[in-house]
Scaffold this motif. Structure first.
Motif, PDB file in Angstrom:
ATOM      1  N   ALA A   1       0.852  -1.181   0.000  1.00  0.00           N
ATOM      2  CA  ALA A   1       0.000   0.000   0.000  1.00  0.00           C
ATOM      3  C   ALA A   1       0.891   1.234   0.000  1.00  0.00           C
ATOM      4  CB  ALA A   1      -0.928   0.014   1.220  1.00  0.00           C
ATOM      5  N   GLY A   2       0.440   2.280  -0.682  1.00  0.00           N
ATOM      6  CA  GLY A   2       1.268   3.482  -0.757  1.00  0.00           C
ATOM      7  C   GLY A   2       0.436   4.737  -0.898  1.00  0.00           C
ATOM      8  N   LEU A   3       1.103   5.846  -0.760  1.00  0.00           N
ATOM      9  CA  LEU A   3       0.481   7.136  -1.013  1.00  0.00           C
ATOM     10  C   LEU A   3       1.492   8.049  -1.694  1.00  0.00           C
ATOM     11  CD1 LEU A   3       1.559   9.540   1.133  1.00  0.00           C
ATOM     12  CD2 LEU A   3       0.194   8.226   2.725  1.00  0.00           C
TER      13      LEU A   3
ATOM     14  N   TYR B   1      -2.956   4.180  -3.003  1.00  0.00           N
ATOM     15  CA  TYR B   1      -3.032   3.022  -3.893  1.00  0.00           C
ATOM     16  C   TYR B   1      -2.664   1.727  -3.176  1.00  0.00           C
ATOM     17  CZ  TYR B   1       2.100   3.340  -4.308  1.00  0.00           C
ATOM     18  OH  TYR B   1       3.454   3.374  -4.038  1.00  0.00           O
ATOM     19  N   VAL B   2      -3.164   0.637  -3.730  1.00  0.00           N
ATOM     20  CA  VAL B   2      -2.787  -0.715  -3.311  1.00  0.00           C
ATOM     21  C   VAL B   2      -2.369  -1.468  -4.565  1.00  0.00           C
ATOM     22  CG1 VAL B   2      -3.540  -2.889  -2.285  1.00  0.00           C
ATOM     23  CG2 VAL B   2      -4.354  -0.722  -1.329  1.00  0.00           C
ATOM     24  N   SER B   3      -1.200  -2.092  -4.503  1.00  0.00           N
ATOM     25  CA  SER B   3      -0.683  -2.850  -5.650  1.00  0.00           C
ATOM     26  C   SER B   3      -0.485  -4.309  -5.266  1.00  0.00           C
ATOM     27  CB  SER B   3       0.660  -2.279  -6.126  1.00  0.00           C
ATOM     28  OG  SER B   3       0.512  -0.977  -6.644  1.00  0.00           O
ATOM     29  N   ALA B   4      -0.732  -5.190  -6.217  1.00  0.00           N
ATOM     30  CA  ALA B   4      -0.477  -6.621  -6.053  1.00  0.00           C
ATOM     31  C   ALA B   4       0.381  -7.082  -7.226  1.00  0.00           C
ATOM     32  CB  ALA B   4      -1.786  -7.401  -6.007  1.00  0.00           C
TER      33      ALA B   4
ATOM     34  N   LEU C   1       7.504 -14.393 -16.134  1.00  0.00           N
ATOM     35  CA  LEU C   1       6.392 -13.467 -16.301  1.00  0.00           C
ATOM     36  C   LEU C   1       6.136 -12.691 -15.008  1.00  0.00           C
ATOM     37  CD1 LEU C   1       4.236 -12.774 -18.509  1.00  0.00           C
ATOM     38  CD2 LEU C   1       2.706 -14.360 -17.305  1.00  0.00           C
ATOM     39  N   LEU C   2       5.858 -11.397 -15.152  1.00  0.00           N
ATOM     40  CA  LEU C   2       5.427 -10.548 -14.038  1.00  0.00           C
ATOM     41  C   LEU C   2       4.065  -9.967 -14.376  1.00  0.00           C
ATOM     42  CD1 LEU C   2       7.353  -7.884 -12.016  1.00  0.00           C
ATOM     43  CD2 LEU C   2       5.268  -7.209 -13.216  1.00  0.00           C
ATOM     44  N   VAL C   3       3.159 -10.019 -13.389  1.00  0.00           N
ATOM     45  CA  VAL C   3       1.820  -9.462 -13.547  1.00  0.00           C
ATOM     46  C   VAL C   3       1.552  -8.544 -12.357  1.00  0.00           C
ATOM     47  CG1 VAL C   3      -0.641  -9.942 -13.773  1.00  0.00           C
ATOM     48  CG2 VAL C   3       1.030 -11.518 -14.766  1.00  0.00           C
ATOM     49  N   ASN C   4       1.050  -7.339 -12.627  1.00  0.00           N
ATOM     50  CA  ASN C   4       0.772  -6.388 -11.560  1.00  0.00           C
ATOM     51  C   ASN C   4      -0.589  -5.728 -11.775  1.00  0.00           C
ATOM     52  OD1 ASN C   4       1.833  -4.434  -9.289  1.00  0.00           O
ATOM     53  ND2 ASN C   4       0.948  -3.122 -10.859  1.00  0.00           N
ATOM     54  N   GLY C   5      -1.290  -5.527 -10.675  1.00  0.00           N
ATOM     55  CA  GLY C   5      -2.528  -4.772 -10.695  1.00  0.00           C
ATOM     56  C   GLY C   5      -2.521  -3.747  -9.573  1.00  0.00           C
ATOM     57  N   THR C   6      -2.990  -2.532  -9.868  1.00  0.00           N
ATOM     58  CA  THR C   6      -3.015  -1.449  -8.884  1.00  0.00           C
ATOM     59  C   THR C   6      -4.384  -0.784  -8.893  1.00  0.00           C
ATOM     60  OG1 THR C   6      -0.641  -0.995  -9.057  1.00  0.00           O
ATOM     61  CG2 THR C   6      -2.026   0.800  -8.254  1.00  0.00           C
ATOM     62  N   VAL C   7      -4.897  -0.499  -7.709  1.00  0.00           N
ATOM     63  CA  VAL C   7      -6.107   0.311  -7.566  1.00  0.00           C
ATOM     64  C   VAL C   7      -5.687   1.618  -6.904  1.00  0.00           C
ATOM     65  CG1 VAL C   7      -8.404   0.512  -6.563  1.00  0.00           C
ATOM     66  CG2 VAL C   7      -7.581  -1.720  -7.340  1.00  0.00           C
ATOM     67  N   ARG C   8      -5.966   2.725  -7.576  1.00  0.00           N
ATOM     68  CA  ARG C   8      -5.567   4.046  -7.081  1.00  0.00           C
ATOM     69  C   ARG C   8      -6.818   4.875  -6.774  1.00  0.00           C
ATOM     70  NH1 ARG C   8      -0.902   7.467  -8.236  1.00  0.00           N
ATOM     71  NH2 ARG C   8      -0.136   5.769  -9.557  1.00  0.00           N
ATOM     72  N   MET C   9      -6.852   5.427  -5.559  1.00  0.00           N
ATOM     73  CA  MET C   9      -7.888   6.385  -5.191  1.00  0.00           C
ATOM     74  C   MET C   9      -7.313   7.783  -5.403  1.00  0.00           C
ATOM     75  SD  MET C   9     -10.450   4.513  -4.363  1.00  0.00           S
ATOM     76  CE  MET C   9     -11.539   5.758  -3.645  1.00  0.00           C
ATOM     77  N   THR C  10      -7.932   8.559  -6.289  1.00  0.00           N
ATOM     78  CA  THR C  10      -7.317   9.820  -6.693  1.00  0.00           C
ATOM     79  C   THR C  10      -8.351  10.869  -7.072  1.00  0.00           C
ATOM     80  OG1 THR C  10      -5.702  10.810  -8.217  1.00  0.00           O
ATOM     81  CG2 THR C  10      -7.121   9.074  -9.093  1.00  0.00           C
ATOM     82  N   LYS C  11      -7.955  12.124  -6.944  1.00  0.00           N
ATOM     83  CA  LYS C  11      -8.704  13.270  -7.465  1.00  0.00           C
ATOM     84  C   LYS C  11      -7.825  14.063  -8.429  1.00  0.00           C
ATOM     85  CE  LYS C  11     -10.721  15.695  -4.217  1.00  0.00           C
ATOM     86  NZ  LYS C  11     -11.115  16.333  -2.932  1.00  0.00           N
TER      87      LYS C  11
ATOM     88  N   GLN D   1     -11.988   8.838  -6.690  1.00  0.00           N
ATOM     89  CA  GLN D   1     -12.481   7.795  -7.579  1.00  0.00           C
ATOM     90  C   GLN D   1     -11.447   6.681  -7.666  1.00  0.00           C
ATOM     91  OE1 GLN D   1     -14.096   9.574 -11.378  1.00  0.00           O
ATOM     92  NE2 GLN D   1     -13.350  11.453 -10.419  1.00  0.00           N
ATOM     93  N   ALA D   2     -11.923   5.458  -7.746  1.00  0.00           N
ATOM     94  CA  ALA D   2     -11.033   4.308  -7.893  1.00  0.00           C
ATOM     95  C   ALA D   2     -10.661   4.139  -9.359  1.00  0.00           C
ATOM     96  CB  ALA D   2     -11.699   3.045  -7.364  1.00  0.00           C
ATOM     97  N   GLN D   3      -9.364   4.154  -9.644  1.00  0.00           N
ATOM     98  CA  GLN D   3      -8.856   3.988 -11.003  1.00  0.00           C
ATOM     99  C   GLN D   3      -7.976   2.743 -11.054  1.00  0.00           C
ATOM    100  OE1 GLN D   3      -9.849   6.239 -13.482  1.00  0.00           O
ATOM    101  NE2 GLN D   3     -11.128   7.040 -11.835  1.00  0.00           N
ATOM    102  N   LEU D   4      -8.158   1.928 -12.089  1.00  0.00           N
ATOM    103  CA  LEU D   4      -7.398   0.692 -12.225  1.00  0.00           C
ATOM    104  C   LEU D   4      -6.154   0.920 -13.075  1.00  0.00           C
ATOM    105  CD1 LEU D   4     -10.297  -1.856 -12.863  1.00  0.00           C
ATOM    106  CD2 LEU D   4      -9.213  -1.246 -10.689  1.00  0.00           C
ATOM    107  N   GLU D   5      -5.073   0.251 -12.684  1.00  0.00           N
ATOM    108  CA  GLU D   5      -3.824   0.308 -13.428  1.00  0.00           C
ATOM    109  C   GLU D   5      -3.267  -1.112 -13.516  1.00  0.00           C
ATOM    110  OE1 GLU D   5      -1.258   3.062 -11.422  1.00  0.00           O
ATOM    111  OE2 GLU D   5      -2.844   4.560 -11.171  1.00  0.00           O
ATOM    112  N   GLY D   6      -2.636  -1.439 -14.632  1.00  0.00           N
ATOM    113  CA  GLY D   6      -2.110  -2.793 -14.785  1.00  0.00           C
ATOM    114  C   GLY D   6      -0.832  -2.832 -15.589  1.00  0.00           C
ATOM    115  N   SER D   7      -0.010  -3.843 -15.284  1.00  0.00           N
ATOM    116  CA  SER D   7       1.243  -4.069 -16.013  1.00  0.00           C
ATOM    117  C   SER D   7       1.423  -5.554 -16.241  1.00  0.00           C
ATOM    118  CB  SER D   7       2.458  -3.557 -15.215  1.00  0.00           C
ATOM    119  OG  SER D   7       2.329  -2.216 -14.852  1.00  0.00           O
ATOM    120  N   ILE D   8       2.030  -5.897 -17.351  1.00  0.00           N
ATOM    121  CA  ILE D   8       2.468  -7.262 -17.618  1.00  0.00           C
ATOM    122  C   ILE D   8       3.832  -7.187 -18.271  1.00  0.00           C
ATOM    123  CG2 ILE D   8       1.269  -7.372 -19.856  1.00  0.00           C
ATOM    124  CD1 ILE D   8       0.788 -10.378 -19.205  1.00  0.00           C
ATOM    125  N   ALA D   9       4.759  -8.012 -17.806  1.00  0.00           N
ATOM    126  CA  ALA D   9       6.125  -7.959 -18.322  1.00  0.00           C
ATOM    127  C   ALA D   9       6.652  -9.368 -18.509  1.00  0.00           C
ATOM    128  CB  ALA D   9       7.031  -7.191 -17.359  1.00  0.00           C
ATOM    129  N   TYR D  10       7.432  -9.560 -19.568  1.00  0.00           N
ATOM    130  CA  TYR D  10       8.051 -10.848 -19.871  1.00  0.00           C
ATOM    131  C   TYR D  10       9.559 -10.696 -19.828  1.00  0.00           C
ATOM    132  CZ  TYR D  10       9.431 -15.063 -22.360  1.00  0.00           C
ATOM    133  OH  TYR D  10      10.022 -16.260 -22.713  1.00  0.00           O
TER     134      TYR D  10
END
Length: 303
Positions: free
Chosen positions: A148-150, A183-186, A195-205, A223-232
Motif C-alpha cells: 500500500a502506498g500514497l 493506492y494498493v498494488s499486487a 512473467l510478471l503481472v501487476n494490478g493497482t487500484v488508485r484512489m485519486t482526485k 475515484q477508484a482507477q485501475l492500473e495494470g502491467s504485464i512484463a516478460y
C-alpha cells in the motif's frame, strides 16, 4: 639460541585484537548494501517516482537490498509527444525490502501555440509499505506480494498561461493545487514462465497526475482507477511489457484520457537500467484536442 615465550597477557591482548578487528569488519560489512535481490526485481522508476513500471507502481520495493539491508536509486525520465514534453527526476530508498520512500519533481512543457510557453511543475513525495506475500520467493503459493502506498503532490509552478489570464490551476476549474493519491498494488512473478503481472487500484482526485490540480468543476471526489502491467523476462537483463492506466475526468477544460505504453527495459547490471517505451497519453486539453503519442526514455542508477 634463546627463545622468549610470550607472556600470557600478550596472547590475550592479541586474541582480543583479532576478535575486535573481525567484529569491526563484520559491523562495517553490515552497513553496506547487500544487493541480494534478483536483477530487475526492484522494478524501474515510475513516472511519479515510485518503484514499479513506467506508468504505474508495483508492490515491489525499490532497490536491491534484502530484508536485512537497504537500496537506493536516482532516476531521470523524459516523455516527448508531438506537442508536449514531461521530465521527471528524483530519488528513492528501499529499507529492509519492506518500506520505500521516494521524492520526485515533474516538469511539463508545451511547444504548440497557444500553449508553447506552458510550464507546469509538481513535487511528489511517496511512501510505500509491503503488507504481505513475496513476489519472488513464494513460487509455490498463489498469493501475490501486496503493498500500500500514497503520493502527496503539490503544484509548484504554473507558467506560460498569463496571456490567457491563468496563473493558478484553480482558474482552470481545479478545486485544489495539492492532494494525495492512495493506492494498493499486487504483484506476482512467475519465475518458471519468466512473467510478471501487476494490478493497482488508485484512489485519486488528480487531474493529469496532479499537474492540473485536484478535483474539478465536473467531479470533486475520490475515484477508484485501475492500473495494470504485464512484463516478460526475455533473459536476466532484458524485459518487455505493456501497461495501462485509467484516469479520472474532473475538469471541463481537460477531456482527460487513459494512459498506455509498450516498453523494453535493459539491466546491464544491478547498478544501472534504461527503459524505452512508446506511449499514448490521449487528449491533454481542449486548447489542443489532439491525441498525444510519443516516446518515453528513463535511466536509473543505484544499488
Amino acid at each position: 639460541m634463546i627463545r622468549l615465550k610470550p607472556h600470557p597477557a600478550i596472547k590475550l591482548i592479541a586474541i582480543a585484537s583479532i576478535g575486535m578487528s573481525a567484529a569491526t569488519a563484520q559491523a562495517q560489512d553490515s552497513r553496506l548494501p547487500d544487493m541480494g535481490k534478483l536483477t530487475a526485481t526492484g522494478g524501474v522508476s515510475q513516472v511519479e517516482g515510485a518503484g514499479g513500471g513506467g506508468l504505474t507502481p508495483w508492490a515491489l520495493i525499490t532497490g536491491y537490498g534484502t530484508r536485512d539491508s537497504y537500496g537506493a536509486n536516482a532516476h531521470y525520465t523524459q516523455v516527448n509527444t508531438q506537442d508536449y514534453r514531461l521530465k521527471t527526476y528524483g530519488v528513492a530508498v528501499g529499507i529492509a525490502d519492506r518500506v520505500e520512500f521516494s521524492l520526485a519533481q515533474q516538469e511539463f512543457t508545451g511547444s504548440l501555440a497557444p500553449l508553447d510557453a506552458l510550464n507546469l511543475k509538481q513535487d511528489i513525495f511517496g511512501i510505500k509499505v509491503k503488507l504481505a506475500g513475496d513476489a519472488v520467493y513464494d513460487q509455490a503459493g498463489w498469493m501475490p506480494q501486496i503493498a500500500a502506498g500514497l503520493q502527496y503532490k503539490r503544484d509548484a509552478t504554473i507558467g506560460g498561461l498569463g496571456a490567457l489570464g491563468i496563473t493558478n490551476v484553480k482558474q482552470l476549474g481545479a478545486k485544489d493545487d495539492h492532494g494525495v493519491d492512495y493506492y494498493v498494488s499486487a504483484t506476482k512473478i512467475y519465475l518458471a514462465q519468466s512473467l510478471l503481472v501487476n494490478g493497482t487500484v488508485r484512489m485519486t482526485k488528480a487531474n493529469q497526475m496532479g499537474l492540473l490540480g485536484f478535483g474539478g468543476d465536473k467531479k470533486d471526489q475520490y475515484q477508484a482507477q485501475l492500473e495494470g502491467s504485464i512484463a516478460y523476462l526475455i533473459n536476466r537483463k532484458l524485459v518487455v511489457g505493456a501497461e495501462y492506466r485509467m484516469k479520472p475526468r474532473n475538469l471541463g477544460v481537460d477531456n482527460e484520457k487513459d494512459f498506455s505504453d509498450v516498453f523494453i527495459a535493459y539491466f546491464p547490471s544491478k547498478n544501472f537500467s534504461v527503459t524505452a517505451a512508446y506511449v499514448q497519453l490521449g487528449d491533454i486539453t481542449i486548447f489542443n484536442p489532439k491525441k498525444q503519442r510519443g516516446w518515453y526514455l528513463s535511466m536509473q542508477a543505484g544499488f
